[in-house]
Design a protein around this motif. Sequence first.
Motif, mmCIF file in Angstrom:
data_model
loop_
_atom_site.group_PDB
_atom_site.id
_atom_site.type_symbol
_atom_site.label_atom_id
_atom_site.label_comp_id
_atom_site.label_asym_id
_atom_site.label_seq_id
_atom_site.Cartn_x
_atom_site.Cartn_y
_atom_site.Cartn_z
ATOM 1 N N SER A 129 0.873 -1.411 -0.001
ATOM 2 C CA SER A 129 0.147 0.199 0.140
ATOM 3 C C SER A 129 0.622 1.386 -0.155
ATOM 4 N N HIS A 130 1.899 1.131 0.122
ATOM 5 C CA HIS A 130 3.225 2.051 0.511
ATOM 6 C C HIS A 130 2.659 3.460 1.184
ATOM 7 N N LYS A 131 2.036 3.157 2.532
ATOM 8 C CA LYS A 131 1.309 3.959 3.356
ATOM 9 C C LYS A 131 2.038 4.181 4.941
ATOM 10 N N ASP A 132 2.386 3.163 5.368
ATOM 11 C CA ASP A 132 3.501 3.764 6.487
ATOM 12 C C ASP A 132 2.529 3.915 7.268
ATOM 13 N N ARG A 133 1.593 3.936 8.003
ATOM 14 C CA ARG A 133 0.441 3.867 9.158
ATOM 15 C C ARG A 133 0.589 2.182 9.495
ATOM 16 N N HIS A 134 1.085 3.035 11.239
ATOM 17 C CA HIS A 134 1.901 1.541 12.767
ATOM 18 C C HIS A 134 0.121 1.481 12.558
ATOM 19 N N GLU A 135 -0.212 0.463 12.962
ATOM 20 C CA GLU A 135 -1.519 -0.210 13.634
ATOM 21 C C GLU A 135 -0.665 -1.161 15.114
ATOM 22 N N ASN A 136 -1.214 -2.037 16.248
ATOM 23 C CA ASN A 136 -0.686 -1.976 17.186
ATOM 24 C C ASN A 136 -1.305 -3.860 16.526
ATOM 25 N N ILE A 137 -0.277 -4.738 17.887
ATOM 26 C CA ILE A 137 -0.120 -5.877 17.721
ATOM 27 C C ILE A 137 -0.939 -6.486 17.660
ATOM 28 N N GLY A 138 -1.570 -7.216 16.279
ATOM 29 C CA GLY A 138 -2.637 -8.480 16.025
ATOM 30 C C GLY A 138 -3.873 -7.754 15.322
ATOM 31 N N PHE A 139 -3.667 -5.972 15.931
ATOM 32 C CA PHE A 139 -4.578 -5.800 15.161
ATOM 33 C C PHE A 139 -4.782 -5.349 13.901
ATOM 34 N N GLY A 140 -4.135 -5.524 12.661
ATOM 35 C CA GLY A 140 -3.369 -4.801 11.658
ATOM 36 C C GLY A 140 -3.491 -6.307 10.411
ATOM 37 N N THR A 141 -3.471 -5.263 9.583
ATOM 38 C CA THR A 141 -3.266 -7.016 8.300
ATOM 39 C C THR A 141 -1.676 -7.969 8.442
ATOM 40 N N ILE A 142 -1.227 -8.029 9.050
ATOM 41 C CA ILE A 142 -0.040 -8.058 9.743
ATOM 42 C C ILE A 142 -0.020 -9.744 10.820
ATOM 43 N N GLY A 143 -0.628 -9.414 11.410
ATOM 44 C CA GLY A 143 -1.585 -10.254 12.672
ATOM 45 C C GLY A 143 -1.161 -10.873 13.709
ATOM 46 N N PHE A 144 -1.168 -10.916 14.241
ATOM 47 C CA PHE A 144 -0.685 -11.608 15.995
ATOM 48 C C PHE A 144 0.615 -12.520 15.495
ATOM 49 N N ASP A 145 -0.222 -13.771 14.358
ATOM 50 C CA ASP A 145 1.160 -14.694 14.433
ATOM 51 C C ASP A 145 2.342 -14.440 14.005
ATOM 52 N N THR A 146 2.665 -13.958 12.709
ATOM 53 C CA THR A 146 3.388 -13.479 11.863
ATOM 54 C C THR A 146 4.268 -12.780 12.715
ATOM 55 N N LEU A 147 3.179 -11.534 13.112
ATOM 56 C CA LEU A 147 4.836 -10.352 13.688
ATOM 57 C C LEU A 147 5.290 -11.555 15.149
ATOM 58 N N ILE A 148 4.515 -12.800 15.884
ATOM 59 C CA ILE A 148 4.945 -13.523 16.628
ATOM 60 C C ILE A 148 6.920 -13.982 16.302
ATOM 61 N N LYS A 149 6.257 -14.843 15.318
ATOM 62 C CA LYS A 149 6.705 -15.809 14.133
ATOM 63 C C LYS A 149 8.562 -14.879 14.348
ATOM 64 N N ILE A 150 8.171 -13.967 13.741
ATOM 65 C CA ILE A 150 8.928 -12.314 14.246
ATOM 66 C C ILE A 150 9.873 -12.226 14.990
ATOM 67 N N ILE A 151 9.160 -11.690 15.924
ATOM 68 C CA ILE A 151 9.728 -11.326 17.231
ATOM 69 C C ILE A 151 10.810 -12.950 18.266
ATOM 70 N N TYR A 152 9.878 -14.288 17.740
ATOM 71 C CA TYR A 152 10.953 -15.299 18.121
ATOM 72 C C TYR A 152 11.736 -15.490 17.316
ATOM 73 N N ASP A 153 12.392 -15.710 15.876
ATOM 74 C CA ASP A 153 12.581 -16.124 15.211
ATOM 75 C C ASP A 153 14.830 -16.137 15.684
ATOM 76 N N GLU A 154 14.597 -17.246 15.152
ATOM 77 C CA GLU A 154 16.289 -17.831 16.675
ATOM 78 C C GLU A 154 17.049 -16.905 15.333
#
Length: 300
Positions: free
Chosen positions: A224-249
Amino acid sequence: MNNLIIGSHVGFNNSTQLLGSVNEALSYGENTFMFYTGAPQNTRRGAILDEITYKAYEVMKENNIDLSKVIVHAPYIVNLANLENFEFSVNFLKEEVRRVSLLGIKYMVLHPGSAVNYPREEAIERIISGLNLILDNNLDVTICLETMAGKGSEIGINISEIKRMIDGVKYKDKIGVCLDTCHLNDSGIDLTKFDEYIKEFDKEIGINYIKVIHINDSKNEIGSHKDRHENIGFGTIGFDTLIKIIYDERFTDIPKILETPYVTKDDESKDKVYPPYKYEIDMIRNKLFDNKLIDKIRNN
Ligand code: ZN
Ligand code: FE
Ligand code: FE
């Protein structure tokens, strides 16, 4: 075992300086943090007071916060790509690197710049010249180029642009990269395929250049080329995808910084805002999405 290094954007003001930032981070249960050394939209900066800095170090030591994981964000109004204020931007950022080193901080995140009305190639070349004037081999400060969403004429919107800038920099151990999940999503990367992105990044640039990860959900769809941040799990990326990145070894030692929006209440003035970080970090540590989180933040 939980050795997650996680924090958020916190404030920094002239009177409490680093000590105020540390205390704010601790109030959210964080073990790292990021701040602007003054207002992000201007370049007025006060003197760094060593006695406050030392007091902050003591508090950090007591609370196991590793100074080498703390991040400064350069103000977003400087633009190394713009010829008209190139000299100003270079001088300001030089001074900012010196301030960052006075605080003992090792990493400063920078939005590479915006091409404005210049050709992208020229803009990239100008950013490289700027970086080579700013980076100081005698100071232990690394500038981390942030991956950008592609809003307007932003530079740094794909691996090849980031690679071009790093290739042009003389002091390779003074340059790094800050991944931002919202910006990556908005620039066109499908983060459910984060592993593919990292493999490509590693092949082209080298995974060791990644020094910081900004963890944000996005209000908008991929590309979308927008750059509007959303709270964790409440946006289009989603909680599970963010958790995988956060805990990537591969990134265990890399600080993860939240820059998610403050929450407001419908029946209150929009000036009254509630920081979400304590709640979001709890949720991240528990690896369990709470869809009532926003209400929880509002009612506290
Ligand atoms: Zn940023
Ligand atoms: Fe960011
Ligand atoms: Fe952003």
